[in-house]
Design a protein around this motif. Structure first.
Motif, PDB file in Angstrom:
ATOM      1  N   ILE A 111       4.993  -1.057 -13.473  1.00 56.94           N
ATOM      2  CA  ILE A 111       4.100  -1.246 -12.318  1.00 56.94           C
ATOM      3  C   ILE A 111       4.824  -0.856 -11.033  1.00 56.94           C
ATOM      4  CG2 ILE A 111       2.894  -2.955 -10.916  1.00 56.94           C
ATOM      5  CD1 ILE A 111       2.327  -4.434 -13.548  1.00 56.94           C
ATOM      6  N   ILE A 112       6.080  -1.325 -10.898  1.00 59.07           N
ATOM      7  CA  ILE A 112       6.833  -0.994  -9.685  1.00 59.07           C
ATOM      8  C   ILE A 112       7.046   0.517  -9.595  1.00 59.07           C
ATOM      9  CG2 ILE A 112       9.005  -1.351  -8.449  1.00 59.07           C
ATOM     10  CD1 ILE A 112       7.834  -3.955  -8.568  1.00 59.07           C
ATOM     11  N   ALA A 115       4.132   3.505  -8.095  1.00 55.32           N
ATOM     12  CA  ALA A 115       4.055   4.083  -6.749  1.00 55.32           C
ATOM     13  C   ALA A 115       2.646   4.563  -6.431  1.00 55.32           C
ATOM     14  CB  ALA A 115       5.048   5.230  -6.592  1.00 55.32           C
ATOM     15  N   PHE A 116       1.708   3.617  -6.320  1.00 57.52           N
ATOM     16  CA  PHE A 116       0.335   3.985  -6.009  1.00 57.52           C
ATOM     17  C   PHE A 116       0.220   4.506  -4.585  1.00 57.52           C
ATOM     18  CE2 PHE A 116      -0.320   0.893  -9.404  1.00 57.52           C
ATOM     19  CZ  PHE A 116      -1.064   1.694 -10.251  1.00 57.52           C
ATOM     20  N   ALA A 117      -0.557   5.540  -4.425  1.00 51.38           N
ATOM     21  CA  ALA A 117      -0.881   6.004  -3.076  1.00 51.38           C
ATOM     22  C   ALA A 117      -1.869   5.019  -2.458  1.00 51.38           C
ATOM     23  CB  ALA A 117      -1.483   7.398  -3.148  1.00 51.38           C
ATOM     24  N   ALA A 118      -2.237   5.277  -1.233  1.00 49.99           N
ATOM     25  CA  ALA A 118      -3.265   4.454  -0.605  1.00 49.99           C
ATOM     26  C   ALA A 118      -4.549   4.592  -1.414  1.00 49.99           C
ATOM     27  CB  ALA A 118      -3.486   4.909   0.831  1.00 49.99           C
ATOM     28  N   GLN A 119      -5.415   3.601  -1.290  1.00 49.80           N
ATOM     29  CA  GLN A 119      -6.629   3.609  -2.100  1.00 49.80           C
ATOM     30  C   GLN A 119      -7.414   4.896  -1.877  1.00 49.80           C
ATOM     31  OE1 GLN A 119      -8.282  -0.008  -0.843  1.00 49.80           O
ATOM     32  NE2 GLN A 119      -7.106  -1.221  -2.289  1.00 49.80           N
TER      33      GLN A 119
END
Lengths: 167, 102
Positions: A111-112, A115-119
């Motif tokens: 999960i860490i 590195a999700f971008a902004a929604q």
């Protein structure tokens, strides 16, 4: 503000989850499960899933927990509690602890590292009931109908299993 | 827009899932194991809904809807099995369930 709310809800949800696992008596576990389900419903609302929050309260907190409580009340006091001692207990705890640590480490790592971008854009219809209904009755009509067959089969199965055995 | 990062929801979901998994492994009471399984399903639902918002796609929410339908069916049948077994052998310890053990 919303982060604070999230942490408060997360603490409650984890407390409920621990309550389910750690309580000796199934009745208290069921009540802790109710807490967990209710808090998750609130979290669903913070995630723009109003319809699913309502379904969560009706199906999980309503039907499923009540079903558990019914069964506990029907069989609860007539049985001796499940008490495990000695080697077996230690083995179980060790296996559970090792599995939990490994699972949590793996999940946290992935999960860490995600590195999700902004929604990326808002939900269609902002997650409203209309948007869910439109998707459910167009693109997902076949699974929806199959779900009704599944529920019918489950109902018949439960009735057959719960009947008193015939001589 | 939710200001809480998606990772937080996923981490919370992971923690609840792991607590449920540990419960399934450590407890021997059939009813409590059952509750832990329900909790694990619910943790996965939370991550699906969080990712649904993250990617602006309703499919995650639809999947959660079907998971709930299947969970309801599963609980009805599972509890009926537990009742039938308790009536048969007066025990709710999963280690003592060995009727199919040839």
């Amino acid at each position: 503000m919303s982060t604070l709310l999230f942490f408060a809800l997360a603490a409650l949800a984890i407390a409920g989850a621990l309550g389910v696992v750690l309580n000796k008596k199934p009745v208290y576990s069921a009540l802790a499960l109710l807490l967990n389900f209710a808090v998750l419903a609130v979290l669903f609302i913070t995630l723009h899933a109003q319809f699913l929050a309502a379904v969560q309260v009706i199906v999980y907190a309503g039907a499923i927990v009540v079903l558990f409580l019914f069964v506990i009340m029907l069989i609860g006091d007539s049985l001796p509690g499940v008490v495990i001692r000695g080697r077996t207990r230690l083995t179980l705890l060790a296996v559970a602890a090792v599995a939990a640590v490994l699972l949590l480490a793996g999940m946290t790592y992935s999960i860490i590292g995600g590195a999700f971008a902004a929604q990326s854009g808002a939900l269609p219809g902002n997650g409203s009931v209309q948007a869910i209904g439109a998707a459910l009755f167009t693109d997902y009509l076949l699974p929806f109908e199959l779900a009704s067959v599944l529920l019918l089969v489950a109902m018949i199965g439960a009735v057959v299993l719960a009947r008193k055995p015939q001589q | 827009m939710s200001q809480v990062p998606t990772e937080y929801y996923l981490l919370l979901s992971a923690v609840i899932f792991v607590i449920g998994a540990a419960g399934v492994l450590a407890r021997r009471n059939a009813l409590i194991i059952f509750m832990c399984v329900e909790m694990m399903l619910n943790a996965v639902n939370l991550s699906l809904i969080a990712l649904s918002l993250q990617f602006g796609n309703l499919t995650g929410q639809i999947v959660v809807f079907f998971v709930m339908a299947v969970a309801a069916a599963e609980v009805a049948v599972g509890l009926a099995i537990v009742m039938a077994h308790v009536r048969h052998s007066d025990s709710i310890n999963v280690d003592e369930i060995n009727l199919l053990n040839g």
